[in-house]
Design an enzyme around this catalytic site. Structure first.
Site, PDB file in Angstrom:
ATOM      1  N   ASP A  17       0.869  -1.167   0.000  1.00 43.15           N
ATOM      2  CA  ASP A  17       0.000   0.000   0.000  1.00 43.15           C
ATOM      3  C   ASP A  17       0.915   1.228   0.000  1.00 43.15           C
ATOM      4  OD1 ASP A  17      -2.405   1.604   0.440  1.00 43.15           O
ATOM      5  OD2 ASP A  17      -1.688   1.800   2.498  1.00 43.15           O
ATOM      6  N   ASP A  19      -0.143   5.190   1.030  1.00 40.62           N
ATOM      7  CA  ASP A  19      -0.379   6.130   2.129  1.00 40.62           C
ATOM      8  C   ASP A  19      -0.418   5.399   3.465  1.00 40.62           C
ATOM      9  OD1 ASP A  19      -1.011   8.674   0.549  1.00 40.62           O
ATOM     10  OD2 ASP A  19      -2.452   7.270  -0.304  1.00 40.62           O
ATOM     11  N   ASP A 177      -1.605  -0.876   6.034  1.00 40.45           N
ATOM     12  CA  ASP A 177      -1.719  -0.299   7.380  1.00 40.45           C
ATOM     13  C   ASP A 177      -3.145  -0.212   7.912  1.00 40.45           C
ATOM     14  OD1 ASP A 177      -2.135   1.793   5.364  1.00 40.45           O
ATOM     15  OD2 ASP A 177      -2.191   3.181   7.051  1.00 40.45           O
TER      16      ASP A 177
END
Length: 221
Positions: A17, A19, A177
């Site tokens: 991922d 961001d 995250d």
């Protein structure tokens, strides 16, 4: 964190991922949101207030931010237009790699892993961000929130990424995250590793986590 190296070495590909995983981009997103709000005649979001959605496509991020300052939903398209303009103008000057991320990418490349990014950020913005911090050449595939017909947690973006890489699902791992990444990985039967210092709440992931870490420096040590 030494348990992550044995897991990774059973794989051929690592998908990241963006961001909150590879890059800390919250200041950039917040600045563009506030500039867009001002353009549309609304107050800025208080700097002490956490943005509730940093994992969705841009419209969902804007909708959640707009609700914080009572922006009517009818204004969201105009707000999104202003946001995209300001975000592009900022040119990712306030985004940065997480410490140790570059070293991990170099380590993975040295061990012949295939690498990719699968993000809900617009693909053009993702490519610009990766280029700005100097890591775009590490990645075989970059999938954005607008690359396929659906964004994460739908399985299509990750499945598309792995198909483009020529890697079977069981030989890949997704590092993310938030619960969005965890769900996407689960939908694809791909092992998921959680970056705990990103933008997700500790209780968010509802699916199996194959591993987790706080900082990139210890992933292989």
């Amino acid at each position: 964190m030494n348990h992550l190296a044995p897991l990774l070495f059973t794989k051929e590909a690592v998908v990241f991922d963006l961001d909150g995983t590879l890059m800390h981009t919250e200041p950039e997103i917040r600045m563009a949101i506030n500039a867009a709000l001002v353009d549309c005649g609304f107050p800025e979001i208080d700097p002490e207030m956490a943005l509730p959605n940093l994992h969705g496509p841009s419209r969902e991020v804007l909708e959640s931010a707009a609700a914080m300052v009572d922006v009517p939903s009818s204004f969201v398209p105009k707000l999104q237009e202003a946001y995209m303009r300001h975000y592009k103008q900022q040119a990712h000057a306030h985004s940065r790699l997480y410490p140790g991320a570059l070293e991990l990418l170099e380590h993975l490349r040295d061990h012949d892993f295939k690498l990719a990014v699968c993000t809900n950020k617009v693909e053009a913005n993702a490519r610009h961000a990766l280029r700005t911090v100097g890591i775009i050449d590490f990645f075989d595939v970059i999938t954005g929130g607008d690359t396929t017909a659906h964004a994460k947690p739908h399985p299509l973006p990750l499945s598309h990424t792995l198909k483009q890489m020529g890697v079977a699902h069981e030989y890949a791992v997704l590092i993310g995250d938030t619960h969005v990444d965890a769900r996407c990985a689960a939908h694809c039967n791909v092992d998921f590793i959680l970056h705990q210092n990103g933008y997700g709440a500790p209780s968010e992931p509802e699916h199996k986590i194959a591993g987790q870490f706080n900082t990139y420096g210890g992933v292989f040590t």
